[in-house]
Design an enzyme around this catalytic site. Sequence first.
Site, mmCIF file in Angstrom:
data_model
loop_
_atom_site.group_PDB
_atom_site.id
_atom_site.type_symbol
_atom_site.label_atom_id
_atom_site.label_comp_id
_atom_site.label_asym_id
_atom_site.label_seq_id
_atom_site.Cartn_x
_atom_site.Cartn_y
_atom_site.Cartn_z
ATOM 1 N N VAL A 62 26.490 -82.664 7.965
ATOM 2 C CA VAL A 62 26.408 -81.754 8.626
ATOM 3 C C VAL A 62 26.074 -80.363 8.289
ATOM 4 O O VAL A 62 26.930 -79.547 8.488
ATOM 5 C CB VAL A 62 25.765 -82.211 10.619
ATOM 6 C CG1 VAL A 62 24.995 -81.460 10.940
ATOM 7 C CG2 VAL A 62 25.708 -83.396 10.469
ATOM 8 N N PRO A 63 24.988 -79.841 7.444
ATOM 9 C CA PRO A 63 25.879 -78.670 6.392
ATOM 10 C C PRO A 63 25.716 -77.090 7.309
ATOM 11 O O PRO A 63 25.197 -76.173 7.167
ATOM 12 C CB PRO A 63 24.767 -78.513 5.126
ATOM 13 C CG PRO A 63 23.351 -79.604 5.864
ATOM 14 C CD PRO A 63 24.240 -80.124 6.750
ATOM 15 N N CYS A 64 26.566 -77.208 8.551
ATOM 16 C CA CYS A 64 26.159 -76.176 9.075
ATOM 17 C C CYS A 64 27.041 -74.429 8.173
ATOM 18 O O CYS A 64 26.962 -73.393 8.598
ATOM 19 C CB CYS A 64 27.224 -75.750 10.644
ATOM 20 S SG CYS A 64 29.371 -76.532 9.952
ATOM 21 N N HIS A 65 27.817 -75.023 7.418
ATOM 22 C CA HIS A 65 28.693 -74.030 6.610
ATOM 23 C C HIS A 65 26.958 -73.349 5.316
ATOM 24 O O HIS A 65 26.993 -72.420 5.068
ATOM 25 C CB HIS A 65 28.852 -74.398 4.905
ATOM 26 C CG HIS A 65 28.078 -75.534 4.214
ATOM 27 N ND1 HIS A 65 28.120 -77.343 4.723
ATOM 28 C CD2 HIS A 65 27.771 -75.703 2.921
ATOM 29 C CE1 HIS A 65 27.298 -77.543 3.676
ATOM 30 N NE2 HIS A 65 27.028 -77.199 2.596
ATOM 31 N N ARG A 66 25.258 -73.396 5.987
ATOM 32 C CA ARG A 66 24.724 -73.322 5.453
ATOM 33 C C ARG A 66 24.297 -72.039 5.793
ATOM 34 O O ARG A 66 22.979 -71.331 5.941
ATOM 35 C CB ARG A 66 23.440 -74.241 4.276
ATOM 36 C CG ARG A 66 24.111 -74.942 3.741
ATOM 37 C CD ARG A 66 22.791 -76.420 3.056
ATOM 38 N NE ARG A 66 23.785 -77.333 1.828
ATOM 39 C CZ ARG A 66 23.278 -78.672 1.832
ATOM 40 N NH1 ARG A 66 22.612 -78.744 2.952
ATOM 41 N NH2 ARG A 66 23.654 -79.440 1.033
#
Length: 181
Positions: A146-150
């Site tokens: 769940v790409p919260c790094h984006r």
Amino acid sequence: MAHFDRIMSTISPINGSDCWELPIETPLGVFSGQFTLRGLARLAFPRGRRRPGRRIDTDIPAQVRQWRTLTEHALRAALKGAEPKQLPPLDWSGATPFQRTVWTHLRKLRTGYTASYSQMARRIARPRAARAVGAACGANPIPVLVPCHRVRAANGALGGFSGGLDWKRKLLAAERVQLAV
DNA sequence: CCACGGTGGTAGA
DNA sequence: TCTACCACCGTGG
């Protein structure tokens, strides 16, 4: 956080269901996945030399074993900067409605693309909730997949990352995201 | 560059 | 309830 440590050490239930903590092996280290009968509930970055899951190798439901394998494939792809083919079901049972909304929209961010916290706030129709979006990102229990790094700050800066900014940089670099100088 | 205040959601008392 | 946090952001010096 004390609650997390307790779960990790005793494999106590997550949100009322049994939980299995299993190693997810990658070229960047051994992650830890926590699974309930509803799906993947948590993914933790490698820590120290400790291998997660040692003491509960027996008695793992076939479904959970399959999800573990799926998670491993997905995570290996994601760490290479590729789009994972398939994810296991995600167990968001403990989350607030707001968090679910944010995390659902995080999943729409494709590999290599980023948005700012305020853009995400506008996307969920709460244009003034940028800060709350940041808090929801920080509460994301399944980083990388769940790409919260984006999500970055509006001025192009990195913003924060609960797993440590080194990971955020590494993940974005794998996706060839150009970072601000 | 910095400081400040508006802001919404959350957890804990 | 109330309060104190915050992975924010725009504005004004």
